[in-house]
Design a protein around this motif. Structure first.
Motif, PDB file in Angstrom:
ATOM      1  N   LYS A  19      63.673  -2.679 -40.985  1.00  0.00           N
ATOM      2  CA  LYS A  19      63.486  -1.711 -42.063  1.00  0.00           C
ATOM      3  C   LYS A  19      64.813  -1.499 -42.785  1.00  0.00           C
ATOM      4  N   GLN A  20      64.760  -1.521 -44.113  1.00  0.00           N
ATOM      5  CA  GLN A  20      65.957  -1.411 -44.942  1.00  0.00           C
ATOM      6  C   GLN A  20      66.192   0.003 -45.482  1.00  0.00           C
ATOM      7  N   ARG A  21      65.113   0.765 -45.636  1.00  0.00           N
ATOM      8  CA  ARG A  21      65.209   2.088 -46.261  1.00  0.00           C
ATOM      9  C   ARG A  21      63.904   2.831 -46.040  1.00  0.00           C
ATOM     10  N   ASP A  22      63.907   4.123 -46.303  1.00  0.00           N
ATOM     11  CA  ASP A  22      62.674   4.913 -46.336  1.00  0.00           C
ATOM     12  C   ASP A  22      62.194   4.924 -47.778  1.00  0.00           C
ATOM     13  N   ALA A  23      61.100   4.235 -48.021  1.00  0.00           N
ATOM     14  CA  ALA A  23      60.605   4.077 -49.391  1.00  0.00           C
ATOM     15  C   ALA A  23      59.553   5.131 -49.710  1.00  0.00           C
ATOM     16  N   GLN A  24      59.478   5.480 -50.963  1.00  0.00           N
ATOM     17  CA  GLN A  24      58.439   6.364 -51.503  1.00  0.00           C
ATOM     18  C   GLN A  24      57.847   5.667 -52.715  1.00  0.00           C
ATOM     19  N   LEU A  25      57.015   4.647 -52.453  1.00  0.00           N
ATOM     20  CA  LEU A  25      56.417   3.889 -53.549  1.00  0.00           C
ATOM     21  C   LEU A  25      55.340   4.705 -54.251  1.00  0.00           C
ATOM     22  N   SER A  26      55.263   4.543 -55.546  1.00  0.00           N
ATOM     23  CA  SER A  26      54.212   5.167 -56.343  1.00  0.00           C
ATOM     24  C   SER A  26      53.414   4.027 -56.982  1.00  0.00           C
ATOM     25  N   LEU A  27      52.331   3.645 -56.298  1.00  0.00           N
ATOM     26  CA  LEU A  27      51.550   2.483 -56.725  1.00  0.00           C
ATOM     27  C   LEU A  27      50.180   2.900 -57.210  1.00  0.00           C
ATOM     28  N   GLU A  28      49.573   2.009 -57.999  1.00  0.00           N
ATOM     29  CA  GLU A  28      48.181   2.188 -58.384  1.00  0.00           C
ATOM     30  C   GLU A  28      47.339   2.209 -57.111  1.00  0.00           C
ATOM     31  N   SER A  29      46.162   2.814 -57.178  1.00  0.00           N
ATOM     32  CA  SER A  29      45.342   3.001 -55.979  1.00  0.00           C
ATOM     33  C   SER A  29      44.782   1.691 -55.437  1.00  0.00           C
ATOM     34  N   LEU A  30      44.706   1.621 -54.124  1.00  0.00           N
ATOM     35  CA  LEU A  30      44.077   0.482 -53.459  1.00  0.00           C
ATOM     36  C   LEU A  30      42.599   0.422 -53.819  1.00  0.00           C
ATOM     37  N   GLU A  31      41.945   1.572 -53.913  1.00  0.00           N
ATOM     38  CA  GLU A  31      40.523   1.615 -54.256  1.00  0.00           C
ATOM     39  C   GLU A  31      40.272   0.985 -55.620  1.00  0.00           C
ATOM     40  N   GLY A  32      41.131   1.274 -56.582  1.00  0.00           N
ATOM     41  CA  GLY A  32      41.013   0.676 -57.910  1.00  0.00           C
ATOM     42  C   GLY A  32      41.215  -0.826 -57.875  1.00  0.00           C
ATOM     43  N   PHE A  33      42.190  -1.264 -57.086  1.00  0.00           N
ATOM     44  CA  PHE A  33      42.437  -2.694 -56.934  1.00  0.00           C
ATOM     45  C   PHE A  33      41.215  -3.388 -56.334  1.00  0.00           C
ATOM     46  N   LEU A  34      40.676  -2.827 -55.254  1.00  0.00           N
ATOM     47  CA  LEU A  34      39.528  -3.436 -54.586  1.00  0.00           C
ATOM     48  C   LEU A  34      38.284  -3.437 -55.482  1.00  0.00           C
ATOM     49  N   LYS A  35      38.120  -2.412 -56.276  1.00  0.00           N
ATOM     50  CA  LYS A  35      36.976  -2.339 -57.188  1.00  0.00           C
ATOM     51  C   LYS A  35      37.012  -3.499 -58.186  1.00  0.00           C
ATOM     52  N   GLY A  36      38.177  -3.824 -58.682  1.00  0.00           N
ATOM     53  CA  GLY A  36      38.315  -4.954 -59.602  1.00  0.00           C
ATOM     54  C   GLY A  36      38.290  -6.301 -58.918  1.00  0.00           C
ATOM     55  N   LEU A  37      38.744  -6.347 -57.672  1.00  0.00           N
ATOM     56  CA  LEU A  37      38.816  -7.600 -56.924  1.00  0.00           C
ATOM     57  C   LEU A  37      37.459  -8.080 -56.422  1.00  0.00           C
ATOM     58  N   LYS A  38      36.680  -7.178 -55.893  1.00  0.00           N
ATOM     59  CA  LYS A  38      35.426  -7.563 -55.198  1.00  0.00           C
ATOM     60  C   LYS A  38      34.500  -8.437 -56.049  1.00  0.00           C
ATOM     61  N   PRO A  39      34.286  -8.151 -57.333  1.00  0.00           N
ATOM     62  CA  PRO A  39      33.390  -9.028 -58.111  1.00  0.00           C
ATOM     63  C   PRO A  39      33.926 -10.461 -58.269  1.00  0.00           C
ATOM     64  N   LEU A  40      35.220 -10.651 -58.113  1.00  0.00           N
ATOM     65  CA  LEU A  40      35.833 -11.974 -58.273  1.00  0.00           C
ATOM     66  C   LEU A  40      35.724 -12.828 -57.027  1.00  0.00           C
ATOM     67  N   LEU A  41      35.506 -12.168 -55.896  1.00  0.00           N
ATOM     68  CA  LEU A  41      35.473 -12.884 -54.619  1.00  0.00           C
ATOM     69  C   LEU A  41      34.150 -13.598 -54.440  1.00  0.00           C
TER      70      LEU A  41
END
Length: 119
Positions: A97-119
């Protein structure tokens, strides 16, 4: 959490601070070379889709794709969106581990919603 399944593979989410999916073969092949060609092609097809969608949705600094299988001798691939400010970058997620990160990312749920139809 399983997010996709067909007759050859299934895809799970790895709980992490970064977007991280894992593709598993349904049959417990120990080595990639032991899998039938149709399974190999399905893995490559899905890796390509997931990587492109992670790049588009999260705009990471890098995508990491890994297949070790030392602890779990069953063919599987990890696909991870990496960010220079994540806790381990530039180390692998299994590294120091290099640091304590506080990432602010787009939601995983949103990513999966867009991904699932492509799979």
């Amino acid at each position: 959490m399983k997010v996709f399944e067909n007759s050859h593979i299934y895809i799970e989410v790895e709980e992490s601070e970064i977007p991280w999916l894992k593709i598993f073969t349904k049959e417990p092949y120990k080595e990639f070379s032991q899998a039938p060609q149709v399974v190999k092609q399905e893995i490559w097809r899905l890796l390509d889709i997931i990587e492109k969608e992670m790049l588009s949705y999260y705009q990471p600094d890098k995508i990491n794709i890994a297949s070790f299988g030392n602890y779990l001798p069953h063919v599987h691939f990890h696909i991870m969106a990496r960010f220079e400010e994540d806790s381990f970058f530039p180390e692998p997620m299994w590294g120091t581990k290099q640091r304590d990160a506080q990432l602010s990312l787009e939601s995983l749920e949103g990513f999966l919603k867009g991904l699932k139809p492509l799979l």
